[in-house]
Design a protein around this motif. Structure first.
Motif, PDB file in Angstrom:
ATOM      1  N   ALA A 194      -5.514 -23.364 -30.685  1.00  0.00           N
ATOM      2  CA  ALA A 194      -4.602 -24.616 -29.879  1.00  0.00           C
ATOM      3  C   ALA A 194      -3.243 -23.887 -29.583  1.00  0.00           C
ATOM      4  O   ALA A 194      -2.603 -23.653 -30.377  1.00  0.00           O
ATOM      5  N   VAL A 195      -3.041 -24.513 -28.436  1.00  0.00           N
ATOM      6  CA  VAL A 195      -1.513 -24.406 -27.849  1.00  0.00           C
ATOM      7  C   VAL A 195      -0.933 -25.589 -27.508  1.00  0.00           C
ATOM      8  O   VAL A 195      -1.600 -26.375 -26.780  1.00  0.00           O
ATOM      9  N   ILE A 196       0.430 -25.898 -28.217  1.00  0.00           N
ATOM     10  CA  ILE A 196       1.053 -27.109 -27.684  1.00  0.00           C
ATOM     11  C   ILE A 196       1.845 -26.688 -26.518  1.00  0.00           C
ATOM     12  O   ILE A 196       2.713 -25.989 -26.600  1.00  0.00           O
ATOM     13  N   ILE A 197       1.384 -27.141 -25.271  1.00  0.00           N
ATOM     14  CA  ILE A 197       2.049 -26.732 -24.213  1.00  0.00           C
ATOM     15  C   ILE A 197       3.130 -27.440 -23.645  1.00  0.00           C
ATOM     16  O   ILE A 197       3.888 -27.303 -22.540  1.00  0.00           O
ATOM     17  N   GLY A 198       3.005 -28.701 -23.945  1.00  0.00           N
ATOM     18  CA  GLY A 198       4.240 -29.737 -23.620  1.00  0.00           C
ATOM     19  C   GLY A 198       4.431 -30.669 -24.615  1.00  0.00           C
ATOM     20  O   GLY A 198       5.013 -30.429 -25.526  1.00  0.00           O
ATOM     21  N   GLU A 199       3.955 -31.694 -24.468  1.00  0.00           N
ATOM     22  CA  GLU A 199       4.025 -32.898 -25.661  1.00  0.00           C
ATOM     23  C   GLU A 199       2.745 -32.840 -26.413  1.00  0.00           C
ATOM     24  O   GLU A 199       1.547 -32.844 -26.208  1.00  0.00           O
ATOM     25  N   GLY A 200       2.949 -32.887 -27.788  1.00  0.00           N
ATOM     26  CA  GLY A 200       2.014 -33.038 -28.948  1.00  0.00           C
ATOM     27  C   GLY A 200       2.017 -34.484 -29.535  1.00  0.00           C
ATOM     28  O   GLY A 200       2.794 -34.422 -30.531  1.00  0.00           O
ATOM     29  N   GLY A 201       1.393 -35.306 -28.871  1.00  0.00           N
ATOM     30  CA  GLY A 201       1.858 -36.687 -29.465  1.00  0.00           C
ATOM     31  C   GLY A 201       0.738 -37.234 -30.451  1.00  0.00           C
ATOM     32  O   GLY A 201      -0.364 -37.419 -29.661  1.00  0.00           O
ATOM     33  N   SER A 202       0.879 -37.483 -31.557  1.00  0.00           N
ATOM     34  CA  SER A 202       0.025 -38.374 -32.478  1.00  0.00           C
ATOM     35  C   SER A 202      -1.210 -37.640 -32.646  1.00  0.00           C
ATOM     36  O   SER A 202      -1.575 -36.744 -32.554  1.00  0.00           O
ATOM     37  N   GLY A 203      -2.007 -38.727 -33.094  1.00  0.00           N
ATOM     38  CA  GLY A 203      -3.442 -38.196 -33.278  1.00  0.00           C
ATOM     39  C   GLY A 203      -4.026 -37.938 -31.961  1.00  0.00           C
ATOM     40  O   GLY A 203      -5.109 -36.922 -32.217  1.00  0.00           O
ATOM     41  N   GLY A 204      -3.683 -38.253 -30.845  1.00  0.00           N
ATOM     42  CA  GLY A 204      -4.090 -37.941 -29.626  1.00  0.00           C
ATOM     43  C   GLY A 204      -4.055 -36.414 -29.444  1.00  0.00           C
ATOM     44  O   GLY A 204      -5.055 -35.691 -28.697  1.00  0.00           O
ATOM     45  N   ALA A 205      -3.108 -35.695 -30.085  1.00  0.00           N
ATOM     46  CA  ALA A 205      -2.895 -34.203 -30.111  1.00  0.00           C
ATOM     47  C   ALA A 205      -3.504 -33.556 -31.047  1.00  0.00           C
ATOM     48  O   ALA A 205      -4.495 -32.638 -30.943  1.00  0.00           O
ATOM     49  N   VAL A 206      -3.474 -34.217 -32.324  1.00  0.00           N
ATOM     50  CA  VAL A 206      -4.253 -33.483 -33.717  1.00  0.00           C
ATOM     51  C   VAL A 206      -5.824 -33.371 -33.309  1.00  0.00           C
ATOM     52  O   VAL A 206      -6.297 -32.319 -33.760  1.00  0.00           O
ATOM     53  N   ALA A 207      -6.382 -34.236 -32.590  1.00  0.00           N
ATOM     54  CA  ALA A 207      -7.645 -34.311 -32.347  1.00  0.00           C
ATOM     55  C   ALA A 207      -8.120 -33.166 -31.659  1.00  0.00           C
ATOM     56  O   ALA A 207      -9.357 -32.439 -31.727  1.00  0.00           O
ATOM     57  N   LEU A 208      -7.225 -32.381 -31.095  1.00  0.00           N
ATOM     58  CA  LEU A 208      -7.670 -31.185 -30.228  1.00  0.00           C
ATOM     59  C   LEU A 208      -6.966 -29.880 -30.845  1.00  0.00           C
ATOM     60  O   LEU A 208      -7.222 -28.846 -30.536  1.00  0.00           O
ATOM     61  N   ALA A 209      -5.805 -30.100 -31.842  1.00  0.00           N
ATOM     62  CA  ALA A 209      -5.049 -29.274 -32.301  1.00  0.00           C
ATOM     63  C   ALA A 209      -5.266 -28.499 -33.655  1.00  0.00           C
ATOM     64  O   ALA A 209      -4.481 -27.966 -34.392  1.00  0.00           O
ATOM     65  N   THR A 210      -6.607 -29.086 -34.317  1.00  0.00           N
ATOM     66  CA  THR A 210      -6.552 -28.582 -35.717  1.00  0.00           C
ATOM     67  C   THR A 210      -7.515 -27.370 -35.678  1.00  0.00           C
ATOM     68  O   THR A 210      -8.543 -27.203 -35.838  1.00  0.00           O
ATOM     69  N   GLY A 211      -6.612 -26.512 -35.129  1.00  0.00           N
ATOM     70  CA  GLY A 211      -7.364 -25.160 -35.183  1.00  0.00           C
ATOM     71  C   GLY A 211      -6.942 -24.131 -36.317  1.00  0.00           C
ATOM     72  O   GLY A 211      -6.058 -24.444 -37.123  1.00  0.00           O
ATOM     73  N   ASN A 212      -7.566 -22.856 -36.156  1.00  0.00           N
ATOM     74  CA  ASN A 212      -7.211 -21.742 -37.035  1.00  0.00           C
ATOM     75  C   ASN A 212      -5.904 -21.182 -36.836  1.00  0.00           C
ATOM     76  O   ASN A 212      -5.032 -20.748 -37.734  1.00  0.00           O
ATOM     77  N   ARG A 213      -5.478 -21.188 -35.565  1.00  0.00           N
ATOM     78  CA  ARG A 213      -4.011 -20.951 -35.173  1.00  0.00           C
ATOM     79  C   ARG A 213      -3.602 -21.865 -34.217  1.00  0.00           C
ATOM     80  O   ARG A 213      -4.361 -22.412 -33.340  1.00  0.00           O
ATOM     81  N   VAL A 214      -2.300 -22.265 -34.472  1.00  0.00           N
ATOM     82  CA  VAL A 214      -1.630 -23.414 -33.785  1.00  0.00           C
ATOM     83  C   VAL A 214      -0.424 -22.735 -33.223  1.00  0.00           C
ATOM     84  O   VAL A 214       0.738 -22.565 -33.941  1.00  0.00           O
ATOM     85  N   LEU A 215      -0.350 -22.496 -31.865  1.00  0.00           N
ATOM     86  CA  LEU A 215       0.765 -21.924 -31.162  1.00  0.00           C
ATOM     87  C   LEU A 215       1.532 -23.100 -30.566  1.00  0.00           C
ATOM     88  O   LEU A 215       1.066 -24.076 -30.115  1.00  0.00           O
ATOM     89  N   MET A 216       2.695 -22.719 -30.227  1.00  0.00           N
ATOM     90  CA  MET A 216       3.674 -23.820 -29.657  1.00  0.00           C
ATOM     91  C   MET A 216       4.683 -23.482 -28.735  1.00  0.00           C
ATOM     92  O   MET A 216       5.312 -22.400 -29.182  1.00  0.00           O
ATOM     93  N   LEU A 217       4.689 -23.569 -27.511  1.00  0.00           N
ATOM     94  CA  LEU A 217       5.959 -23.175 -26.471  1.00  0.00           C
ATOM     95  C   LEU A 217       7.254 -23.690 -27.162  1.00  0.00           C
ATOM     96  O   LEU A 217       7.305 -24.612 -27.781  1.00  0.00           O
ATOM     97  N   GLU A 218       8.077 -22.704 -26.805  1.00  0.00           N
ATOM     98  CA  GLU A 218       9.495 -22.960 -27.470  1.00  0.00           C
ATOM     99  C   GLU A 218      10.127 -24.192 -27.400  1.00  0.00           C
ATOM    100  O   GLU A 218      10.752 -24.815 -28.278  1.00  0.00           O
ATOM    101  N   HIS A 219       9.936 -24.785 -26.001  1.00  0.00           N
ATOM    102  CA  HIS A 219      10.647 -26.355 -25.948  1.00  0.00           C
ATOM    103  C   HIS A 219       9.801 -27.252 -25.932  1.00  0.00           C
ATOM    104  O   HIS A 219       9.940 -28.528 -25.131  1.00  0.00           O
TER     105      HIS A 219
END
Length: 319
Positions: A194-219
């Motif tokens: 999973a990659v957080i490319i912008g906003e990761g908001g609430s359960g709406g984000a977690v529902a797709l972001a429960t991954g083996n690896r979670v990456l996130m852009l710097e800003h």
């Protein structure tokens, strides 16, 4: 035309002067402006560097929401070959806030799923600003199960202020759909990055972001609720949103330190929206590197490591 954020006003003024000088030179080629332009460009570049090296959490939220920031469709266009979109949850209908499909990522077949906010008024309305309804999460579950059936790694690109909060979503089981999507992520026998490319908001984000690896852009930002929502609950006032953003530890740096995410991807100076192609390529490089480390693991190991990763969050030892 570049869209400037509030804290970028000094930079906007300098870059505006550069444009004025260039227009003047076009009108009168005898005017020599090269030295003045070079000085202004150097000063603007330094201001940009200084501004982005010390962004506050609230300013990072503004950058994460920048209208020119690369979205799901931009990443798919540059990273995924032969992309075939798949639609519908087979229960109610199609939700354009979450898109997904199969394609080839640097020589390997993958399933790509993510939020799409839209880039102009028409597409934002079409994609509901990236706020998915239950059918969007049920579509995501369908596609993840399809990926597992055919042994395809799953890549998710997260960018949403949160799930759709309207009555229709609640009537169709929004909470249950998000929970089942999160559970599906945890139970997959294929790699999930999973990659957080912008906003990761609430359960709406977690529902797709429960991954083996979670990456996130710097800003990018990632939080249980938007700072505006938190301020309205805690202080009964939206004026405290900046304070909430700081207190909530929503930045990639905070979350990496807390162990919520695994890796922070540096952005170009000025944010991903200034060098879109570069940011997308570097994100692809990171995904490829993470996939190489996961592809050799069997399904049971992937499930175990994923569950252990999320169960460990917030543990501080036994009293």
């Amino acid at each position: 035309m570049h869209t400037y954020l509030d804290f970028e006003k000094p930079i906007a003024e300098l870059e505006g002067k550069v444009q004025e000088l260039r227009l003047l030179a076009q009108e009168d080629p005898s005017v020599s402006i090269s030295d003045e332009v070079a000085k202004l460009e150097q000063k603007a570049a330094q201001l940009l560097q200084d501004a982005y090296s010390s962004l506050t959490p609230w300013q990072k939220l503004q950058v994460a929401r920048h209208p020119r920031r690369p979205h799901f469709v931009d990443y798919v266009e540059r990273l995924i070959e032969d992309f075939t979109p798949l639609a519908g949850d087979r229960l109610f209908g199609e939700d354009a806030a979450i898109m997904g499909g199969v394609g080839r990522f640097r020589g390997r077949s993958v399933m790509v799923i993510g939020h799409e906010k839209g880039s102009d008024t028409q597409t934002r309305m079409k994609h509901n600003f990236g706020m998915a309804k239950p059918e969007g999460y049920r579509k995501a579950v369908r596609l993840m199960k399809l990926a597992e059936r055919f042994g395809l790694p799953v890549i998710t690109l997260v960018d949403t202020a949160g799930a759709y909060p309207g009555i229709g979503g609640e009537e169709r089981g929004q909470a249950e759909a998000i929970a089942r999507s999160t559970d599906c992520c945890l139970g997959l026998g294929v790699p999930l990055i999973a990659v957080i490319i912008g906003e990761g908001g609430s359960g709406g984000a977690v529902a797709l972001a429960t991954g083996n690896r979670v990456l996130m852009l710097e800003h990018s930002v990632y939080s249980v609720i938007s700072p505006e929502g938190a301020a309205s609950i805690l202080w009964r006032s939206g004026d405290k949103a900046q304070d909430a953003a700081t207190a909530m530890k929503i930045t990639a740096q905070n979350l990496h330190q807390l162990g919520v995410i695994d890796r922070v991807l540096p952005e170009p100076v000025g944010g991903a929206h200034r060098e879109r192609a570069q940011m997308i390529k570097e994100t692809g490089d990171a995904i490829e590197e993470e996939l190489r480390g996961l592809e050799r693991l069997d399904g049971n190991t992937l499930r175990r490591l994923r569950r252990e990763k999320f169960l460990a969050m917030g543990r501080v030892g036994v009293l």
